[in-house]
Design a protein around this motif. Sequence first.
Motif, PDB file in Angstrom:
ATOM      1  N   ALA A  15       0.646  -1.366   0.486  1.00  0.00           N
ATOM      2  CA  ALA A  15       0.318  -0.182  -0.031  1.00  0.00           C
ATOM      3  C   ALA A  15       0.762   0.980   0.033  1.00  0.00           C
ATOM      4  N   SER A  16       1.857   1.234   0.915  1.00  0.00           N
ATOM      5  CA  SER A  16       2.821   2.450   0.801  1.00  0.00           C
ATOM      6  C   SER A  16       3.819   3.039  -0.521  1.00  0.00           C
ATOM      7  N   SER A  17       4.062   1.206  -1.497  1.00  0.00           N
ATOM      8  CA  SER A  17       4.708   1.772  -2.698  1.00  0.00           C
ATOM      9  C   SER A  17       3.933   2.627  -3.720  1.00  0.00           C
ATOM     10  N   LEU A  18       2.183   1.472  -3.160  1.00  0.00           N
ATOM     11  CA  LEU A  18       1.308   1.967  -4.763  1.00  0.00           C
ATOM     12  C   LEU A  18       1.271   3.570  -4.052  1.00  0.00           C
ATOM     13  N   THR A  71       1.964   6.381  -6.590  1.00  0.00           N
ATOM     14  CA  THR A  71       0.564   7.462  -7.259  1.00  0.00           C
ATOM     15  C   THR A  71       1.629   8.481  -7.334  1.00  0.00           C
ATOM     16  N   VAL A  72       1.474   9.361  -6.015  1.00  0.00           N
ATOM     17  CA  VAL A  72       1.816  10.692  -6.122  1.00  0.00           C
ATOM     18  C   VAL A  72       3.153  11.201  -6.722  1.00  0.00           C
ATOM     19  N   ILE A  73       3.597   9.882  -6.395  1.00  0.00           N
ATOM     20  CA  ILE A  73       5.082  10.558  -7.947  1.00  0.00           C
ATOM     21  C   ILE A  73       4.035  10.641  -9.122  1.00  0.00           C
ATOM     22  N   GLY A  74       3.565   9.846  -9.536  1.00  0.00           N
ATOM     23  CA  GLY A  74       3.608   9.513 -10.960  1.00  0.00           C
ATOM     24  C   GLY A  74       2.844  10.463 -11.475  1.00  0.00           C
ATOM     25  N   LEU A  75       1.544  11.627 -10.195  1.00  0.00           N
ATOM     26  CA  LEU A  75       0.338  12.189 -10.562  1.00  0.00           C
ATOM     27  C   LEU A  75       1.505  13.420 -10.913  1.00  0.00           C
ATOM     28  N   ILE A  76       3.113  13.754 -10.069  1.00  0.00           N
ATOM     29  CA  ILE A  76       2.988  14.993 -10.468  1.00  0.00           C
ATOM     30  C   ILE A  76       4.317  14.845 -11.646  1.00  0.00           C
ATOM     31  N   LEU A  77       4.562  13.874 -12.321  1.00  0.00           N
ATOM     32  CA  LEU A  77       5.113  14.226 -13.388  1.00  0.00           C
ATOM     33  C   LEU A  77       3.568  13.832 -14.195  1.00  0.00           C
ATOM     34  N   ALA A  78       2.542  13.309 -14.181  1.00  0.00           N
ATOM     35  CA  ALA A  78       1.584  13.786 -14.995  1.00  0.00           C
ATOM     36  C   ALA A  78       1.303  15.241 -15.493  1.00  0.00           C
ATOM     37  N   VAL A  79       1.069  16.070 -14.393  1.00  0.00           N
ATOM     38  CA  VAL A  79       1.346  17.664 -13.472  1.00  0.00           C
ATOM     39  C   VAL A  79       2.114  18.212 -14.471  1.00  0.00           C
ATOM     40  N   ALA A  94     -10.289  -9.270 -23.545  1.00  0.00           N
ATOM     41  CA  ALA A  94     -10.288  -8.829 -22.144  1.00  0.00           C
ATOM     42  C   ALA A  94      -9.204  -9.056 -21.166  1.00  0.00           C
ATOM     43  N   LEU A  95      -8.260  -9.620 -21.899  1.00  0.00           N
ATOM     44  CA  LEU A  95      -6.856  -9.268 -20.738  1.00  0.00           C
ATOM     45  C   LEU A  95      -6.697  -7.701 -21.156  1.00  0.00           C
ATOM     46  N   LEU A  96      -6.117  -6.983 -21.995  1.00  0.00           N
ATOM     47  CA  LEU A  96      -6.312  -5.796 -22.402  1.00  0.00           C
ATOM     48  C   LEU A  96      -7.286  -4.610 -22.001  1.00  0.00           C
ATOM     49  N   ALA A  97      -8.806  -5.382 -21.085  1.00  0.00           N
ATOM     50  CA  ALA A  97     -10.097  -4.403 -20.832  1.00  0.00           C
ATOM     51  C   ALA A  97      -9.575  -4.358 -18.937  1.00  0.00           C
ATOM     52  N   GLY A  98      -8.333  -5.677 -18.118  1.00  0.00           N
ATOM     53  CA  GLY A  98      -8.177  -6.107 -17.126  1.00  0.00           C
ATOM     54  C   GLY A  98      -7.232  -4.838 -17.036  1.00  0.00           C
ATOM     55  N   ALA A  99      -6.000  -4.862 -18.058  1.00  0.00           N
ATOM     56  CA  ALA A  99      -5.004  -3.872 -18.020  1.00  0.00           C
ATOM     57  C   ALA A  99      -5.464  -2.427 -17.815  1.00  0.00           C
ATOM     58  N   PHE A 100      -5.736  -2.086 -18.348  1.00  0.00           N
ATOM     59  CA  PHE A 100      -6.792  -0.814 -18.195  1.00  0.00           C
ATOM     60  C   PHE A 100      -6.993  -0.689 -16.508  1.00  0.00           C
ATOM     61  N   ALA A 101      -7.703  -1.020 -16.040  1.00  0.00           N
ATOM     62  CA  ALA A 101      -7.741  -1.375 -14.399  1.00  0.00           C
ATOM     63  C   ALA A 101      -6.559  -1.240 -14.122  1.00  0.00           C
ATOM     64  N   SER A 102      -6.027  -0.046 -13.866  1.00  0.00           N
ATOM     65  CA  SER A 102      -4.918   0.027 -13.400  1.00  0.00           C
ATOM     66  C   SER A 102      -3.882   1.848 -12.749  1.00  0.00           C
ATOM     67  N   PRO A 103      -3.130   1.999 -11.195  1.00  0.00           N
ATOM     68  CA  PRO A 103      -3.082   3.182 -11.388  1.00  0.00           C
ATOM     69  C   PRO A 103      -2.997   4.173 -12.485  1.00  0.00           C
ATOM     70  N   ALA A 104      -1.263   3.417 -12.916  1.00  0.00           N
ATOM     71  CA  ALA A 104      -0.304   3.005 -13.935  1.00  0.00           C
ATOM     72  C   ALA A 104      -1.276   4.470 -15.787  1.00  0.00           C
ATOM     73  N   VAL A 105      -1.930   3.327 -15.558  1.00  0.00           N
ATOM     74  CA  VAL A 105      -3.536   3.796 -16.385  1.00  0.00           C
ATOM     75  C   VAL A 105      -3.971   5.230 -16.444  1.00  0.00           C
ATOM     76  N   MET A 106      -4.710   4.943 -15.097  1.00  0.00           N
ATOM     77  CA  MET A 106      -5.012   6.875 -14.644  1.00  0.00           C
ATOM     78  C   MET A 106      -4.121   7.882 -14.965  1.00  0.00           C
ATOM     79  N   ILE A 107      -3.038   7.925 -14.469  1.00  0.00           N
ATOM     80  CA  ILE A 107      -1.665   8.810 -14.054  1.00  0.00           C
ATOM     81  C   ILE A 107      -1.823   9.173 -15.298  1.00  0.00           C
ATOM     82  N   THR A 108      -1.254   8.310 -16.795  1.00  0.00           N
ATOM     83  CA  THR A 108      -0.759   8.036 -17.642  1.00  0.00           C
ATOM     84  C   THR A 108      -1.574   8.975 -18.764  1.00  0.00           C
ATOM     85  N   SER A 109      -3.275   8.890 -18.054  1.00  0.00           N
ATOM     86  CA  SER A 109      -4.187   9.765 -19.136  1.00  0.00           C
ATOM     87  C   SER A 109      -4.661  10.838 -18.305  1.00  0.00           C
ATOM     88  N   VAL A 110      -4.054  11.139 -17.035  1.00  0.00           N
ATOM     89  CA  VAL A 110      -3.726  12.592 -16.588  1.00  0.00           C
ATOM     90  C   VAL A 110      -2.875  13.302 -17.162  1.00  0.00           C
TER      91      VAL A 110
END
Length: 599
Positions: free
Chosen positions: A22-25, A29-37, A92-108
């Motif tokens: 949880a700590s690593s995630l 996520t925080v570092i990724g969002l900073i890079l996305a911004v 189906a596996l591709l759709a499952g791969a989109f349910a991840s924080p990395a995809v959310m951060i990249t979307s930002v």
Amino acid sequence: MAVVLIRMRLALLRHALRGDRASSLVLGTVIGLILAVGTVAVAVFWPPLLPAALAVWLMGWIFGPIFTGGGEALRPEYFTMIPAAPRRMATALLAGAFASPAVMITSVALTSMAVYGWRFGLLATLVALVAAVITLITMVLVSRVTVAIFGLLVRSRAAAVLAAFVTGTVLALSGNGWALPVAAATAEDLSWAGALVRLLPSGWGIAAIESSPPAALGILAASALVVVLLVAVWAVLLTRRVTSAARGGVPARRRRPRPFPMVRGVRAVAAKELRTWSRDLIRVHLLSFAFFYAVVFTLLPVAIGWWGMVPFVGLIAVLMGAGVSANLYATDGTALWLTLMTPGAERADVRGRQLAWLLAVGPATALLSVAGAAASGETWAWPWVAGLFPAVLGGAAGLVVLVAVTAPVPATDPHRRGGDPLSSGADEGGETGLVWLMLIAVPVTALPAAAAVLIEPWAGVPVGVATGVLCVWGFGRIAARRLASGGTELLALLKYGSAAGRTVREEEAAAAAPDLPLGHKIAVIVCYSLAWLPLFPQGIVPMFFKLFGVEDRVWFLALYLPDAWQWPTITLMISIGLLMYGYAILFPMRYRAPETEQA
């Protein structure tokens, strides 16, 4: 099926939000969002640099999963018995791969394309939104296809060495890649770099935004066609992967094996280990990685004309070779029972492994050391290389077997490995911890030789040889005794996992001890990740520069300050690094100790 896999992926993510994961995630996520911004800020303030920023995200999607074990929470091998067409399973596996924080951060981060498109009008903004969606899908698919190709191609020693070159180069760039931007800043013509980043899939959306409506429509249609082709390619690769995993992912030997030499004792173990070092794809990959990392890491500063690291290429290769070999017994799995069933074989096993490791690492790293010192032209480095090399090599040969028998990370038996032949099945965090332990412990064994070199340059050679021999003998003796007295517990650990060797009281104490608060967990991870920056590059390296009169300031803060402030700054940086490592190591132990004693 896609909805089911998405729910499964979210359930796995939800259950993983515990403890250190949880700590690593959260931190990632925080570092990724900073890079996305930051990427969005690039689109606002420095629009010409946006294609390069998006290319960095694409490279992250390509190389990131390779370093994190493939980045697959839903492994294709789990669904081999489902009667579904390969293309449907891939979708189906591709759709499952989109349910991840990395995809959310990249979307930002990809919203920067809409910000960039707003400069060209409303129609360009709509094109940017469509291009951002296609680019996101393309990045995820390119990542999946790359991982699949990587896993299928690495079926031979040559491919394992090539993969080691890629991973070693990328990791070296993350450590010394600062030299390339510095060199590029002084270059006169960089137009070729701008054209290159626009040719990557991450730059196609930018080209569509800047084009006329018909051309933009054609670029978007071509991008969508590439997505369809990538899905088809991934379906084929998944089929190859799950069918080859049934036989361990490694093709059968076609040539007749050579007879094993009739030797006994230490020589027999060394002969067996040497064959393992040359045939096991994981060991071939790890050892090659150590060499490639050392060469690239030391050559990168040459781009700015600094040859100061090149003489120590062999020492760095020894350190990395020791780090990747620290889990030596666990990579063999439960084959340890063969040693335990042979009376008195523990000493021969330890000494044979030490001899094989020295033969596999020593000659190559010695050649690298001599070549690096000669090619660099740094005559001051010869006493250091000659004195530190035998100490570091001997210390590594002793600590490798000692750590392997005292702190192993359980791995999958070689004959039960999955579709990725370069994945041992061990906990990646545990193996990374062993690497860091070796990177800290091995240089400590060379401190006597370093002190001798400071007093009298060539006096470090006999001190280094004596220290290396003593480490090989002493640590190997301790490891053999440890294997003889605790071999049964070690075998149980390798077979059943970390809970096998615990007593009931230890289990109750471990369950009763609370986890660190989230804030302290994040602080510990930050300290582990960043403590090396003030300690080594900003502290120890400029200290050696001052001691030996090297006038190149490079990127070391202390050397840019007035003379009166240089030594205080170096001392401060070393102190900060040691304090960060001390906090990361000691605070969790101190926090859990009282509760564990009460339990």
